[in-house]
Write an enzyme that holds these catalytic residues in place. Structure first.
Site, PDB file in Angstrom:
ATOM      1  N   SER A 104      23.010   7.744  37.143  1.00 50.67           N
ATOM      2  CA  SER A 104      22.783   8.853  38.033  1.00 50.67           C
ATOM      3  C   SER A 104      21.385   8.905  38.646  1.00 50.67           C
ATOM      4  O   SER A 104      21.189   9.601  39.637  1.00 50.67           O
ATOM      5  CB  SER A 104      23.028  10.161  37.287  1.00 50.67           C
ATOM      6  OG  SER A 104      22.037  10.364  36.292  1.00 50.67           O
TER       7      SER A 104
ATOM      8  N   LYS B  31      12.912  12.761  39.398  1.00 46.01           N
ATOM      9  CA  LYS B  31      14.339  13.000  39.591  1.00 46.01           C
ATOM     10  C   LYS B  31      14.551  14.508  39.729  1.00 46.01           C
ATOM     11  O   LYS B  31      13.869  15.290  39.035  1.00 46.01           O
ATOM     12  CB  LYS B  31      15.099  12.448  38.381  1.00 46.01           C
ATOM     13  CG  LYS B  31      16.614  12.538  38.474  1.00 46.01           C
ATOM     14  CD  LYS B  31      17.273  11.894  37.249  1.00 46.01           C
ATOM     15  CE  LYS B  31      18.792  11.915  37.322  1.00 46.01           C
ATOM     16  NZ  LYS B  31      19.421  11.257  36.159  1.00 46.01           N
TER      17      LYS B  31
ATOM     18  N   SER C  73      22.064   6.124  32.741  1.00 48.45           N
ATOM     19  CA  SER C  73      21.620   6.617  34.050  1.00 48.45           C
ATOM     20  C   SER C  73      20.213   6.204  34.483  1.00 48.45           C
ATOM     21  O   SER C  73      19.844   6.443  35.638  1.00 48.45           O
ATOM     22  CB  SER C  73      21.712   8.145  34.093  1.00 48.45           C
ATOM     23  OG  SER C  73      23.035   8.553  34.301  1.00 48.45           O
TER      24      SER C  73
END
Lengths: 489, 68
Positions: free
Chosen positions: A151, A76, A175
């Protein structure tokens, strides 16, 4: 082979059936084919990936048998990666090249993995749909009109679309788990303190935790083996002996006590998701588990408490983005205050600014007791609910999200977006570990089931998840729409 | 709890954010909506409840206090 699990690829690499260079190239080709449509990656590291893959193949030839050696992964874009763009999904960091690696990145490098690239995400991890990214929406690989969740939406979409073997994510209020549910994969938020936060761009420091997004519970266990452990550079990292999370995956579930919180099956839950989770509970009973109702009385307060704690901590954490040290700076400032204000207003997106303002307000003079202190007291009540429930059960199971993925652009007001995380947020407030695993399909979109465990009992969660995956095949379902669209098999 | 424009402008200044005249109304509405959500907390009596800052009530690890 790109649609295989990490465990399968690891076995094929060990047997010499495939090289890391070959599998890395196959993922790079897949990314090249699909990323235009899905937008899962912000940065692709083609050259360095092939170099790492070559080094992994050489290390294997020299006798290195690390289980993740040569396995291609994605991080990420919240994790600092040395000499590689690290944007956190924000214009504020659109040009930021990190001078150092996050501990999580360092640990995967030491294990010999291959970094394919950095995945898209909601800006500063603030969002539940990946629509707040400066780098554009990520599309759900099952249906590109739908969000992948957020997210960690880029990581979830990349794993689901076989653009990588595994990916990292972070989870402050859901997330990792919510995008895992929306994309039909396995994701886990470990206990607070299990994984180092060093080099992970901070959102809400008392809630943030990094974890795996993978194609199976077994893969998540393999990743957690690498990610977890004490790091002296993170003062909240917990000193616990190293564990092999794969060791107890095959334990039978006879007698395991599963708690079902009635509050997670109340108004707002879609019929399809409720049925899928109930079917899964029936499957667990067949495997010998005992189902018990548990009471999480204060869980309805978790969203409101979270929207004090998280924005308050974010407003402090994000004060470092001021145009002075790194990242975006506005053009032609007239004075210092003008530079601060315009840099921050132009560099941050709407949602991030909104949360900074909420946090600033909650922490401003005279409001501390009414907001931050009150929210921390609610946190205590929520934790006490879990502690009480866990005296009677080994894990708690419910839905990850009230429904399947929603359409891009369909939730324009912030409050309805915040309520998306109604089942996941309490877990962060309490600091507990929890996973989401695929539990069924409705209207061509996957659904997720959340498994919450006791502190540092990730092994039990993974055992419960793995046993379900040994007896069902929801986690093996593939996002066929995108596979057909790309013309690949 | 409803905020007025002046309060929103004050918060924006404290956060070193610039909000243009045209945005103020929408920002005020959105923040008021969020504060309404947050105010659900106030329905619970938390008198005497110890605030929780760390799930395991852990404290900072300190290095040994010696001259380095």
């Amino acid at each position: 082979m790109i649609n295989s699990t990490v465990a399968e690829i690891s076995a094929a690499l060990a047997a010499g059936d495939i090289s890391s260079v070959e599998i890395t190239q196959a993922y790079l080709d897949r990314i090249a084919t699909l990323n235009g449509e899905l937008n899962a990656f912000i940065t692709v590291c083609e050259d360095s990936a092939l170099k790492q893959a070559k080094a992994a193949d050489e290390a294997r030839a020299n006798g290195n048998e690390s289980p993740l050696l040569g396995i291609p992964l994605a991080h990420k874009d919240i994790f600092c990666t040395k000499d590689i763009l690290t944007t956190c999904g924000s214009r504020m960091l659109h040009n930021f090249v990190s001078p150092y690696n996050a501990t999580v990145v360092e640990r995967f490098n030491d294990a010999g993995t291959v970094l394919l690239g950095k995945t898209n995400m909601d800006e500063f991890a603030m969002g539940s749909s990946n629509e707040t990214s400066f780098f554009g929406d990520v599309k759900n690989p099952w249906n590109t009109e739908y969000v992948p969740g957020g997210s960690s939406g880029g990581s979830a979409a990349a794993v689901a679309a076989d653009m990588c073997a595994m990916a990292t994510g972070t989870d402050t209020g859901g997330s990792i788990r919510q995008p895992a549910a929306f994309c039909g994969i396995t994701g886990m938020k470990p206990s607070y303190g299990r994984v180092s936060r060093w080099g992970m761009i901070a959102f809400a420091s008392s809630l943030d935790q990094a974890g795996p997004l993978a194609k199976s519970a077994e893969d998540a266990a393999l990743m957690l083996n690498v990610m977890s452990g004490l790091d002296k550079k993170d003062s909240t990292s917990i000193d616990r002996p190293a564990e092999d999370f794969t060791a107890s995956l095959n334990q039978p579930l006879k007698g395991v006590r599963i708690g079902v919180p009635k509050q997670h099956f109340a108004t707002g839950l879609s019929i399809e998701v409720e049925q899928a989770v109930r079917d899964a509970l029936a499957e667990y009973e067949k495997l010998g588990a005992v189902i018990k109702e548990v009471d999480l009385t204060n869980s309805h307060l978790s969203v409101s408490a979270y929207y004090v704690v998280a924005p308050a901590e974010a407003s402090a954490n994000l004060s470092r983005f001021d145009g002075v040290r790194y990242g975006y700076r506005c053009e032609d400032p007239v004075d210092l205050e003008d530079m601060y204000k315009r840099t921050r207003s132009e560099g941050f997106g709407e949602e991030v600014k909104r949360r900074i303002m909420i946090g600033t307000y909650a922490l401003s003079a005279g409001f501390y007791d009414a907001y931050y202190r009150k929210a921390q007291q609610i946190r205590r009540l929520i934790k006490d609910d879990f502690d009480r429930a866990f005296t009677d059960v080994d894990v708690i199971i419910g839905p990850t999200s009230p429904h399947t993925a929603f359409k891009l652009g369909s939730k324009s007001d912030p409050v309805s977006m915040y309520l998306e995380d109604i089942y996941t947020i309490a877990v962060n407030l309490a600091g507990l570990p929890a996973a989401s695993i695929p539990v069924g399909m409705a209207n061509g979109l996957p659904m997720g089931m959340q498994i919450i465990g006791k502190y540092f009992d990730e092994a039990k969660i993974l055992n419960v998840a793995h046993q379900f995956q040994q007896h069902t095949d929801w986690h093996k379902q593939k996002a066929t729409a995108i596979v057909a669209a790309s013309g690949e098999s | 709890m409803a905020l007025d424009k002046t309060e929103v402008e004050k918060i924006a200044h404290l956060a070193r954010l610039h909000i243009s005249e045209s945005e103020t109304e929408e920002v005020t509405t959105r923040i008021t909506d969020i504060l309404d959500l947050i105010d659900q907390m106030q329905s619970v009596n938390t008198e005497g409840v110890e605030p929780l800052a760390h799930p395991l009530d852990a404290v900072q690890r300190l290095r040994i206090d010696e001259i380095t």
